[in-house]
Design a protein around this motif. Structure first.
Motif, PDB file in Angstrom:
ATOM      1  N   LEU A   1       0.777  -1.184   0.414  1.00  0.00           N
ATOM      2  CA  LEU A   1       0.014   0.287   0.280  1.00  0.00           C
ATOM      3  C   LEU A   1       1.132   2.162   0.001  1.00  0.00           C
ATOM      4  O   LEU A   1       0.006   1.901  -0.186  1.00  0.00           O
ATOM      5  CB  LEU A   1      -0.910   0.436   0.861  1.00  0.00           C
ATOM      6  N   THR A   2       2.158   1.709   1.073  1.00  0.00           N
ATOM      7  CA  THR A   2       3.273   1.996   0.393  1.00  0.00           C
ATOM      8  C   THR A   2       4.713   1.830   1.018  1.00  0.00           C
ATOM      9  O   THR A   2       4.439   0.719   0.621  1.00  0.00           O
ATOM     10  CB  THR A   2       3.024   3.077   2.123  1.00  0.00           C
TER      11      THR A   2
ATOM     12  N   ASP B   1       5.250  -2.650   4.621  1.00  0.00           N
ATOM     13  CA  ASP B   1       4.459  -2.867   3.353  1.00  0.00           C
ATOM     14  C   ASP B   1       5.342  -3.623   2.349  1.00  0.00           C
ATOM     15  O   ASP B   1       4.790  -4.913   1.624  1.00  0.00           O
ATOM     16  CB  ASP B   1       3.854  -1.732   2.969  1.00  0.00           C
TER      17      ASP B   1
ATOM     18  N   SER C   1      -1.232  -4.236   3.592  1.00  0.00           N
ATOM     19  CA  SER C   1      -0.296  -2.809   4.817  1.00  0.00           C
ATOM     20  C   SER C   1      -0.518  -4.000   6.118  1.00  0.00           C
ATOM     21  O   SER C   1      -1.543  -4.260   6.284  1.00  0.00           O
ATOM     22  CB  SER C   1      -1.422  -2.746   4.625  1.00  0.00           C
TER      23      SER C   1
ATOM     24  N   ASP D   1      -1.023  -1.930   8.077  1.00  0.00           N
ATOM     25  CA  ASP D   1      -2.026  -1.334   8.986  1.00  0.00           C
ATOM     26  C   ASP D   1      -2.747  -2.387   9.303  1.00  0.00           C
ATOM     27  O   ASP D   1      -3.853  -2.631   8.508  1.00  0.00           O
ATOM     28  CB  ASP D   1      -1.711  -0.121   8.747  1.00  0.00           C
TER      29      ASP D   1
ATOM     30  N   ASN E   1      -5.702  -1.117  10.233  1.00  0.00           N
ATOM     31  CA  ASN E   1      -7.103  -0.614   9.836  1.00  0.00           C
ATOM     32  C   ASN E   1      -7.375   0.308   9.229  1.00  0.00           C
ATOM     33  O   ASN E   1      -8.177   0.920   8.867  1.00  0.00           O
ATOM     34  CB  ASN E   1      -7.022   0.411  11.299  1.00  0.00           C
ATOM     35  N   GLN E   2      -6.590  -0.316   7.657  1.00  0.00           N
ATOM     36  CA  GLN E   2      -6.934  -0.164   6.822  1.00  0.00           C
ATOM     37  C   GLN E   2      -7.680  -0.387   5.810  1.00  0.00           C
ATOM     38  O   GLN E   2      -8.470  -1.606   5.960  1.00  0.00           O
ATOM     39  CB  GLN E   2      -5.348  -1.050   5.626  1.00  0.00           C
ATOM     40  N   GLU E   3      -8.754  -0.037   4.562  1.00  0.00           N
ATOM     41  CA  GLU E   3      -9.587  -0.045   4.431  1.00  0.00           C
ATOM     42  C   GLU E   3      -9.501  -1.271   3.232  1.00  0.00           C
ATOM     43  O   GLU E   3      -9.611  -1.326   2.769  1.00  0.00           O
ATOM     44  CB  GLU E   3     -10.832   0.890   3.810  1.00  0.00           C
ATOM     45  N   GLN E   4     -10.687  -2.496   3.737  1.00  0.00           N
ATOM     46  CA  GLN E   4     -10.660  -3.323   3.168  1.00  0.00           C
ATOM     47  C   GLN E   4     -11.737  -3.989   1.628  1.00  0.00           C
ATOM     48  O   GLN E   4     -12.368  -3.381   1.820  1.00  0.00           O
ATOM     49  CB  GLN E   4     -10.829  -4.803   3.794  1.00  0.00           C
TER      50      GLN E   4
ATOM     51  N   VAL F   1      -6.346  -5.181   0.550  1.00  0.00           N
ATOM     52  CA  VAL F   1      -6.489  -3.410   0.910  1.00  0.00           C
ATOM     53  C   VAL F   1      -6.989  -2.124  -0.069  1.00  0.00           C
ATOM     54  O   VAL F   1      -6.205  -2.888  -1.387  1.00  0.00           O
ATOM     55  CB  VAL F   1      -5.532  -2.958   1.758  1.00  0.00           C
TER      56      VAL F   1
END
Length: 482
Positions: free
Chosen positions: A253-254, A259, A327, A329, A331-334, A343
């Motif tokens: 993602l980043t 990641d 990610s 993280d 909490n990222q949107e799936q 993600v």
């Protein structure tokens, strides 16, 4: 590689289907029950269910599908009208060996495929044959637990040899297993391995997983794959065998190194693992590390490693529908996807079924596979599922599908210009069929509409969509007119 308009001369344009999603006639002419015959219907919001006995309250979409079994002449004529150079189809194992463990094949089942191949030959369409497309004898699932048992290898080899001897002068291109890497995914033991029980004899369902059992089953499939490559080349040295993976393209993602490492790990075990074994002839070091971390032991027999090393495949084929991000993280949107989601990528749009549309990702995928294996490539599944609606004149104006294909074919053309040895493209699916993921007819992929609804109603009439004539022109111009 001589090219015209960006595509090589003799490029195999075509389409793809699977027996369980199109044939129907589920018990006709001696056919036995396959694993997917026991898979109920579902939807985007309701998962399909595996039943060990038929449930009168459920619908089983494979039982009738789109009745290709009785419409194959009409359908192949339409494929020929589009200009197909290649048609990817699968053989239904239980048409040939109804229970899977018989010593002699069912002649009526072979005669059906005789007729299909004869029809393809009439129009000069090259068959690309998948030997096992998520469809195994249900009897072998119940009695030996499918590919969890090494005994499955002998049954599969016997079945394959029958096909090789019968069609040695008709079929050149073979795919032993469809999307073999699906068995690396949790909850896919039944779909990709015909596995019903875990090692303790307890029922496996869609909410339970046994990773060691799945990877052991994959080892059995690797050995079966190598054995039939060896046998097939003895029967006809001109046979060409391919790997077939579902390319679940993962991006970080980043640029966070965490990641990037996560995306690397996902690509290794969920995408490259099976193709690495089939093309390189040995287990990759990252797999050994994964098994150690997960406490997984693969049981091998003497000679297995040499067999894999000496019987690698000739080309790499794959399905590509979308990409997802990963990610570190949580909490990222799936978002959803083919076989699994990930993600959400903020730079991409989603289809009606929440699949992220990423044509540039196809070019990226072509380059990564070419760099990794250095063999001819085939895209054997790619397409857009949508709920096509007929207008008041009965027509289907699926411009959204044309847009999807245009963007992907343009990236394919660019990849070829950049040196990628792509030799074939068979879209999924060239005719509307039962969706594997949801068991729906509503989720349509074809250039040809089939009047069949989710409740089983419909005339089975075939209707050309707007995309039919568009694809016909693409093939006629060898990709010049996209």
């Amino acid at each position: 590689m001589t090219t015209t308009n960006g595509f090589p001369e003799g490029f195999y344009w075509g389409g793809a289907t699977a027996a369980n999603q199109v044939e129907g006639a589920w018990l006709e002419d001696g056919k036995g029950v396959s694993t997917l015959d026991m898979y109920t219907g579902g939807s985007l919001h309701q998962k399909r269910r595996i039943t060990l006995e038929l449930d009168s309250e459920e619908r089983y979409p494979t039982h009738e599908a789109i009745d290709f079994y009785h419409h194959y002449k009409e359908d192949i004529k339409l494929f020929a009208e589009m200009g197909f150079k290649m048609f990817r189809l699968s053989i239904n194992w239980t048409r040939i060996f109804p229970n899977g463990d018989e010593k002699e094949p069912n002649e009526a089942g072979l005669e059906f495929y005789d007729r299909v191949f004869e029809e393809l030959q009439k129009y000069g369409i090259e068959p690309l044959v998948t030997i096992a497309h998520y469809e195994f004898p249900f009897h072998l699932s119940k009695t030996i637990n499918g590919w969890a048992s090494r005994e499955m290898i002998d049954h599969y080899v016997r079945y394959s040899e029958v096909l090789f001897n019968r069609y040695k002068d008709i079929v050149k291109y073979w795919i032993p297993f469809n999307e073999m890497n699906c068995l690396t995914l949790s909850q896919k033991a039944y779909q990709a391995g015909g596995i019903i029980y875990d090692e303790s004899g307890e029922l496996i369902n869609l909410t339970k997983d046994n990773a060691e059992l799945r990877f052991q089953a994959l080892h059995h499939q690797f050995i079966a794959n190598a054995l039939i490559v060896k046998k097939g080349r003895e029967i006809n040295p001109d046979f060409q065998f391919g790997s077939m993976i579902t390319h679940l393209t993962f991006y970080p993602l980043t640029c966070n190194p965490a990641d990037i490492i996560l995306a690397t790990r996902e690509m290794q075990m969920k995408v490259y693992y099976c193709a690495d074994v089939l093309h390189r002839g040995k287990y990759p070091s990252y797999a050994d590390h994964f098994f150690k971390e997960e406490g997984i032991t693969i049981k091998k027999e003497a000679g297995d490693d040499l067999l894999l090393k000496e019987n690698t495949v000739d080309y790499c084929s794959f399905s590509y529908y979308m990409s997802v991000c990963v990610s570190a993280d949580p909490n990222q949107e799936q978002t959803g996807g083919n076989l699994l989601g990930g993600v959400k990528n903020p730079y991409l749009v989603e289809s009606e079924w929440k699949w992220q549309i990423d044509p540039i990702g196809l070019r990226y995928t072509l380059h990564t596979l070419n760099d990794r294996y250095q063999v001819p490539l085939m895209i054997v599944e790619n397409g857009l599922g949508a709920s096509d609606e007929r207008n008041e004149d009965g027509e289907i104006h699926d411009d959204y599908r044309i847009d999807y294909f245009k963007s992907h074919l343009s990236e394919m053309k660019q990849a070829i210009k950049e040196g990628v040895p792509l030799i074939a493209y068979t879209s999924w699916a060239c005719i509307d069929s039962v969706s594997l993921g949801t068991g729906e007819m509503k989720k349509r992929y074809g250039f040809i509409y089939v009047d069949k609804q989710d409740d089983g109603t419909g005339s089975m009439k075939r209707i050309k969509k707007k995309s039919f004539d568009w694809y016909k022109q693409v093939i006629k111009t060898n990709g010049a007119d996209i």
